[in-house]
Enzyme design. Structure first.
Site, PDB file in Angstrom:
ATOM      1  CE1 TYR A   1      41.262  40.490  38.887  1.00 17.29           C
ATOM      2  CE2 TYR A   1      43.620  39.748  39.699  1.00 17.29           C
ATOM      3  CZ  TYR A   1      42.171  39.319  39.226  1.00 17.29           C
ATOM      4  OH  TYR A   1      41.629  38.144  39.769  1.00 17.29           O
TER       5      TYR A   1
ATOM      6  CD  GLU B   1      38.402  38.570  40.554  1.00 17.13           C
ATOM      7  OE1 GLU B   1      39.006  37.986  39.707  1.00 17.13           O
ATOM      8  OE2 GLU B   1      37.134  38.472  40.667  1.00 17.13           O
TER       9      GLU B   1
END
Length: 434
Positions: free
Chosen positions: A140, A228
């Site tokens: 991530y 993101e």
């Protein structure tokens, strides 16, 4: 979207009491992939389609039988969502152009419902067909603006491809945070150190660090508020790629990011908020039944609070500002009345620059034009208040005037309860003052 540094929706509303409402632009995944590719960041090959036939051609053009089809909506949780067509899942592995066409027909033109869309769902107008990559590890990676450090911060984890909020809650040690000095930027040494912490080794370490630096440069160049990547992956052939991306952009930069803001998709936004923006009104839809029309964000917040104090729930935050015209007031009422859940409305105006007679005329025009059926409580104070009250009294319209805010809030809550009860049993209640 990762919310480690984000405020709750209530706090977000409270911050809007200090400044004008901010609408941060979000764009579709396929658009994000194009921005990444243009910045030299590796992404899977893909093509967007607006019809099942286009989906067939897109899959065929990619020249592989390992593919993924993704519904393009501005909401998270697509993979676990469902469509009104009966299809479950907005992200599907496919193996042929025919399968792409079949699934596209069940996605395009249908609503998808996820944990982030709300009960109304979101319209899916496009699908993104991409090559499927086989990955060794998932990570991530995000860049956000952090109030605590007053600058950008990288949030990363070796546990990617899953709900990062759950990771932060269950295993906070798995989250790596790296504040960035906006004047110095992200150095390659700092990027390499981050890659080490995430577990990248060998050539993948250098490629990951290079990707981090490019992502940060893109973040600055496009005036982003968020990038993101979930997941960021290392593929089976040791490439570092961005498999899914979400961008957010600062609306204050729209004047210099015209190419980015041209990517906006209003069909994915609350139509009431889109309409409010056209008339320079600050509107946020909520879940209650009492519509609010107020001038000034601070007064709007206190109005919402006092409604809740008396047991009611506001249906919206609506600040018409300090110099609204009669037409803007009328349009504000149209937005409030477009919410079928509203059973009463409260107008609370303190006229400084805003004149009470202008507000009163806007109310009268809106009630007549819309043939407003819900009870309306109006509190006017300040500039030209007597002229405003006179206009309302002589209008012949059933409006409940009230000078005391506490009593006005109590009254609108009671009227909302009566109207809601009547609506439940199928009775039209017309309320008036004796």
């Amino acid at each position: 979207m990762f919310r480690l540094f984000a405020n709750s929706s209530k706090n977000a509303l409270r911050s809007s009491a200090k400044t004008q409402q901010v609408r941060n632009l979000s764009i579709h995944e396929y658009m994000s992939a194009n921005l990444l590719s243009e910045a030299g960041i590796k992404v899977p090959k893909g093509s967007v389609a607006s019809t099942p036939a286009e989906a067939y051609e897109a899959a065929k053009k990619l020249g592989t039988t390992d593919l993924v089809i993704k519904a393009q909506v501005l909401a998270g949780g697509r993979g676990k969502g469902h469509f009104d067509s009966g299809l479950k899942g907005g992200v599907k592995t496919i193996y042929s152009p025919e399968e792409a066409r079949d699934l596209a027909s069940k996605m395009i033109g249908h609503k998808i419902f996820t944990k982030q869309t709300g009960a109304g769902g979101k319209d899916c107008n496009k699908v993104f067909i991409v090559e499927r990559k086989y990955v060794r590890r998932e990570y991530y990676f995000a860049i956000l603006m952090d109030r605590a450090t007053r600058g950008p911060v990288i949030v990363a984890s070796s546990q990617g491809g899953v709900d990062i909020e759950s990771v932060a809650e269950e295993n906070p040690d798995a989250i790596v945070k790296l504040p960035i000095d906006i004047k110095k930027g992200l150095s390659i040494e700092a990027a390499q150190g981050l890659a080490d912490k995430l577990g990248f080794v060998g050539n993948a370490r250098e490629e990951a660090a290079d990707t981090f630096v490019k992502l940060y440069k893109l973040f600055l160049a496009k005036d982003a508020t968020q990038i993101e990547i979930n997941p960021l992956v290392e593929t089976s052939d040791n490439q570092v790629m961005c498999m899914d991306a979400k961008f957010g952009f600062d609306d204050n930069a729209s004047f210099r990011q015209k190419d980015v803001f041209a990517l906006r998709d209003p069909t994915q936004e609350d139509p009431r908020e889109v309409q409010a923006e056209k008339w320079d009104l600050n509107y946020i839809g909520l879940d209650g039944r009492i519509g609010c029309l107020v001038n000034g964000a601070g007064l709007a917040m206190s109005t919402m609070d006092i409604i809740k104090l008396h047991g009611g729930e506001p249906a919206n935050f609506l600040d018409v500002g300090g110099s609204a015209s009669t037409k803007q007031i009328s349009e504000a009422f149209k937005i409030i009345s477009s919410d079928s859940g509203v059973s009463a409305a409260l107008v609370n105006i303190f006229g400084g620059i805003m004149r009470c007679d202008v507000v009163a005329q806007g109310i009268i025009d809106a009630v007549k034009e819309l043939d407003l059926k819900i009870p309306l409580v109006v509190r006017l104070q300040g500039t030209n208040v007597e002229e405003g009250k006179k206009l309302i009294n002589e209008s012949g319209i059933a409006i409940f005037p009230c000078d005391d805010l506490d009593k006005a809030a109590e009254l609108v809550v009671n009227l909302s309860d009566i109207t809601s009860l009547a609506q439940k049993v199928g009775v039209h209640a017309k309320l008036s003052l004796e």
